[in-house]
Design a protein around this motif. Structure first.
Motif, PDB file in Angstrom:
ATOM      1  N   GLN A 162       0.826  -1.216   0.000  1.00  0.00           N
ATOM      2  CA  GLN A 162       0.000   0.000   0.000  1.00  0.00           C
ATOM      3  C   GLN A 162       0.859   1.264   0.000  1.00  0.00           C
ATOM      4  O   GLN A 162       0.532   2.235  -0.657  1.00  0.00           O
ATOM      5  N   PHE A 163       1.985   1.241   0.730  1.00  0.00           N
ATOM      6  CA  PHE A 163       2.765   2.465   0.860  1.00  0.00           C
ATOM      7  C   PHE A 163       3.930   2.570  -0.109  1.00  0.00           C
ATOM      8  O   PHE A 163       4.499   3.638  -0.282  1.00  0.00           O
ATOM      9  N   ASP A 164       4.254   1.468  -0.726  1.00  0.00           N
ATOM     10  CA  ASP A 164       5.490   1.421  -1.498  1.00  0.00           C
ATOM     11  C   ASP A 164       5.550   2.477  -2.599  1.00  0.00           C
ATOM     12  O   ASP A 164       6.589   3.085  -2.819  1.00  0.00           O
ATOM     13  N   ASN A 165       4.428   2.704  -3.260  1.00  0.00           N
ATOM     14  CA  ASN A 165       4.488   3.561  -4.440  1.00  0.00           C
ATOM     15  C   ASN A 165       3.943   4.962  -4.222  1.00  0.00           C
ATOM     16  O   ASN A 165       3.688   5.704  -5.145  1.00  0.00           O
ATOM     17  N   GLN A 166       3.765   5.329  -2.982  1.00  0.00           N
ATOM     18  CA  GLN A 166       3.245   6.658  -2.704  1.00  0.00           C
ATOM     19  C   GLN A 166       4.321   7.710  -2.916  1.00  0.00           C
ATOM     20  O   GLN A 166       5.506   7.429  -2.783  1.00  0.00           O
ATOM     21  N   PRO A 167       3.919   8.928  -3.225  1.00  0.00           N
ATOM     22  CA  PRO A 167       4.915   9.987  -3.478  1.00  0.00           C
ATOM     23  C   PRO A 167       5.781  10.248  -2.243  1.00  0.00           C
ATOM     24  O   PRO A 167       5.265  10.263  -1.123  1.00  0.00           O
ATOM     25  N   GLY A 168       7.062  10.408  -2.472  1.00  0.00           N
ATOM     26  CA  GLY A 168       7.985  10.718  -1.380  1.00  0.00           C
ATOM     27  C   GLY A 168       8.520   9.490  -0.680  1.00  0.00           C
ATOM     28  O   GLY A 168       9.475   9.581   0.084  1.00  0.00           O
ATOM     29  N   VAL A 169       7.931   8.308  -0.950  1.00  0.00           N
ATOM     30  CA  VAL A 169       8.409   7.088  -0.291  1.00  0.00           C
ATOM     31  C   VAL A 169       9.584   6.520  -1.076  1.00  0.00           C
ATOM     32  O   VAL A 169       9.491   6.317  -2.283  1.00  0.00           O
ATOM     33  N   HIS A 170      10.680   6.295  -0.369  1.00  0.00           N
ATOM     34  CA  HIS A 170      11.850   5.718  -1.033  1.00  0.00           C
ATOM     35  C   HIS A 170      11.675   4.211  -1.203  1.00  0.00           C
ATOM     36  O   HIS A 170      11.758   3.664  -2.288  1.00  0.00           O
ATOM     37  N   ASN A 171      11.446   3.571  -0.070  1.00  0.00           N
ATOM     38  CA  ASN A 171      11.087   2.149  -0.134  1.00  0.00           C
ATOM     39  C   ASN A 171      10.487   1.740   1.199  1.00  0.00           C
ATOM     40  O   ASN A 171      10.590   2.475   2.184  1.00  0.00           O
ATOM     41  N   VAL A 172       9.850   0.580   1.203  1.00  0.00           N
ATOM     42  CA  VAL A 172       9.288   0.077   2.447  1.00  0.00           C
ATOM     43  C   VAL A 172      10.138  -1.099   2.906  1.00  0.00           C
ATOM     44  O   VAL A 172      10.277  -2.085   2.179  1.00  0.00           O
ATOM     45  N   GLY A 173      10.748  -0.908   4.073  1.00  0.00           N
ATOM     46  CA  GLY A 173      11.517  -2.015   4.647  1.00  0.00           C
ATOM     47  C   GLY A 173      10.546  -3.033   5.206  1.00  0.00           C
ATOM     48  O   GLY A 173       9.634  -2.715   5.956  1.00  0.00           O
ATOM     49  N   TYR A 174      10.685  -4.215   4.795  1.00  0.00           N
ATOM     50  CA  TYR A 174       9.691  -5.231   5.040  1.00  0.00           C
ATOM     51  C   TYR A 174      10.459  -6.408   5.598  1.00  0.00           C
ATOM     52  O   TYR A 174      10.784  -7.366   4.937  1.00  0.00           O
ATOM     53  N   PRO A 175      10.861  -6.274   6.856  1.00  0.00           N
ATOM     54  CA  PRO A 175      11.933  -7.108   7.402  1.00  0.00           C
ATOM     55  C   PRO A 175      11.640  -8.597   7.407  1.00  0.00           C
ATOM     56  O   PRO A 175      12.499  -9.372   7.092  1.00  0.00           O
ATOM     57  N   GLN A 176      10.376  -8.954   7.713  1.00  0.00           N
ATOM     58  CA  GLN A 176      10.155 -10.372   7.918  1.00  0.00           C
ATOM     59  C   GLN A 176      10.635 -11.193   6.726  1.00  0.00           C
ATOM     60  O   GLN A 176      11.378 -12.148   6.859  1.00  0.00           O
ATOM     61  N   GLN A 177      10.241 -10.716   5.558  1.00  0.00           N
ATOM     62  CA  GLN A 177      10.599 -11.436   4.352  1.00  0.00           C
ATOM     63  C   GLN A 177      12.112 -11.411   4.145  1.00  0.00           C
ATOM     64  O   GLN A 177      12.745 -12.430   3.902  1.00  0.00           O
TER      65      GLN A 177
END
Ligand SMILES: Nc1ncnc2c1ncn2[C@@H]1O[C@H](COP(=O)(O)OP(=O)(O)OP(=O)(O)O)[C@@H](O)[C@H]1O
Ligand SMILES: [Mg+2]
Lengths: 295, 229
Positions: free
Chosen positions: A140-155
């Motif tokens: 949901q947040f990955d492609n929003q403006p200003g977002v560099h990336n979403v750290g998604y640690p579990q994976q």
């Protein structure tokens, strides 16, 4: 038993069979380096995953130059999702991010110097209400403006752990296999030393030297092999700890920073290697002495 | 000092080397053991130092029964016994001084003891001017003197000599025998296995003759024997 005597006898033995000594020490070093490598990798992984403990399962990294508006938009969106989808969230600004960074790379001033507060990506840290939602939230947040990336640690952590487990198996098998060779070489070297000193040994028995007095120089020789191999392995793992850590994977969690092990953590591993090396050397030579030195 | 009480020793392969041997050697005695080759002389000596163990009977040395002595005590037993052999058994890469000093060093004698005892004993055997030579640079007689010095440097109660003159000419032999007599005069019990008729006949000491593992003669002031060996 004087220390001068021990030094002279053990030193003499080591030099007399220089080729065998070198072979024993080198194999020992290879084996212990593999073992050390595993430990270094494990330390790197522990370090990389430690900040994700405490429930944070998602970090939304903003671009370093993200506008205030973009940041607020994400914040509002997160706020609206509490408490149904998100348990809690908080903001980590550049200063906090820099402080975390400094803490993580303490002991590596050169590394810290090249990064400035301005370069640090600020982020939202999110604790989801249900762990199963992590992937969906990330999307949901990955492609929003200003977002560099979403750290998604579990994976990423799972991936890193599975990678590590493969590497660990390979390295431990290597360490064990080469260790068998190293022990065989130590035993063989001690056997040669005993053989080349059989005249001395015969005289010692004749004049009433105690069994331990006869044995100790040979056992110290084995100890010296183990110790020398361990020192070499220590140096190798210490100075290449960065490379070894990067084998496990670069850290996609921490804004792509390389996995990192601090000097004093590496020393801790090194001490462990030294102890293992000395023990193996002692046990190997004790076996050789028991087997080949009838006293 | 040395007492064998009905001692029997059989080697693997069922060679009976000693058969029911009973012998009593007193402190300060000088004893020759004679007998043909294979009669058990060396075996007798090896039982005293517990290099071999009897399977029947008792071997008493300096008040202790050697057969039942704990293994860790054997080195301490051997410190009371000096040994000399036909083939000298010197360390070829060590000097005369070092060969003798080695015997003291490896039983943990402090350095100042080594430094005073070794020159003293080398003087006794007449090698004080050749302390820095290697064994290979000495005559056979001189090498045997070094071996005697090594055996005696710790002032043992007992000196065992297994054909110590077997490799020496008659003149040199005389020198070694005078040395052993000298050591005996200091109070050390000397037991010497030998094939040398002349020594035994001139010295007229106690003679124990063995044949096929048994003691066949034990004479206080004996001669070598009736038959040629
Ligand atoms: N280690 C051994 N294993 C088996 N048999 C042995 C061993 N040592 C000696 N023997 C045998 O025991 C017997 C006595 O041997 P020993 O060496 O005591 O004789 P000896 O009187 O010293 O002879 P020599 O005068 O030739 O030195 C011999 O038959 C010999 O073959
Ligand atoms: Mg013999």
């Amino acid at each position: 038993m004087s220390s001068a005597y021990l030094l002279r006898e053990t030193g003499g033995n080591l030099v007399r069979n220089i080729v065998m000594t070198v072979a024993a020490v080198v194999t020992m070093a290879v084996s212990l380096s593999a073992l050390g490598g595993v430990l270094i990798m494990r330390q790197a992984i522990n370090k990389a995953t430690v900040q994700w403990q405490g429930g944070v399962q998602l970090a939304i990294f903003m671009n370093a130059n993200a506008s205030g508006q973009e940041i607020r938009a994400i914040g509002d969106e997160l706020h609206a999702m509490v408490p149904q989808e998100i348990q809690k969230y908080w903001w980590v600004d550049k200063e906090r991010a820099y402080a975390e960074f400094k803490q993580m790379f303490a002991g590596e001033p050169a590394f810290i110097k090249v990064m400035s507060v301005g370069q640090m990506p600020p982020s939202y840290r999110v604790v989801p209400a249900r762990a199963q939602n992590v992937a969906q939230l990330a999307g949901q947040f990955d492609n929003q403006p200003g977002v560099h990336n979403v750290g998604y640690p579990q994976q990423a952590i799972n991936q890193m752990l599975s990678h590590f487990s493969t590497l660990r198996t390979v390295a431990l098998v290597l360490a064990a296999g080469v260790m068998v060779g190293a022990i065989a070489l130590i035993i063989n070297t001690i056997q040669l030393a005993i053989f080349s000193r059989r005249r001395e040994v015969a005289v010692m028995k004749l004049v009433g030297a105690t069994n331990w007095f006869i044995r100790v120089p040979f056992m110290l020789e084995g100890l010296a092999h183990g110790l020398a191999g361990a020192c070499a392995a220590f140096m190798l793992t210490y100075f290449s700890r960065g490379t070894i850590a990067s084998f496990v994977g670069s850290d996609s969690l921490n804004f792509g920073a390389p996995l990192y092990v601090s000097p004093h953590e590496a020393v801790f591993t090194g001490v462990f290697i030294l102890i293992v090396g000395m023990l193996v050397g002692m046990v190997g030579s004790a076996f050789a002495v028991k087997r080949f030195l009838a006293v | 000092m040395i007492r064998f009480n009905h001692v029997t020793k059989t080697y693997k392969g069922s060679t009976v080397a000693l058969k029911d041997v009973t012998v009593d050697i007193k402190r300060g005695e000088f004893v020759f053991i004679v007998g043909p080759s294979g009669s058990g002389k060396t075996t007798f000596l090896r039982l005293v130092t517990k290099e071999e163990v009897a399977e029947a009977g008792e071997v008493w040395v300096a008040g202790k029964e050697v057969g039942s002595l704990a293994p860790w005590k054997v080195p301490y037993l051997r410190r009371n016994i000096g040994c000399v052999f036909q083939d000298f058994r010197l360390l070829p890469t060590r000097s005369v001084y070092e060969n003798v000093a080695f015997a003291l060093e490896v039983i943990g004698r402090p350095r100042h003891v080594v430094r005073t005892q070794v020159p003293q004993i080398l003087k006794l055997v007449g090698l004080e001017t050749k302390m820095d030579r290697l064994p290979g640079e000495l005559s056979a007689g001189e090498q045997q003197r070094v071996a005697v010095a090594r055996a005696f440097v710790n002032r043992p109660l007992i000196l065992l000599a297994d054909e110590p003159t077997g490799n020496l000419d008659p003149a040199t032999t005389g020198g070694i025998m005078r040395l052993l007599e000298r050591i005996n005069e200091y109070g050390t019990t000397v037991v010497m296995a030998t094939h040398d008729r002349q020594i035994v006949d001139t010295m007229r000491r106690r003679v124990i003759e063995m044949a096929q593992g048994s003691v066949v003669r034990d004479q206080v002031r004996g001669v070598y024997g009736m038959v040629d060996a």
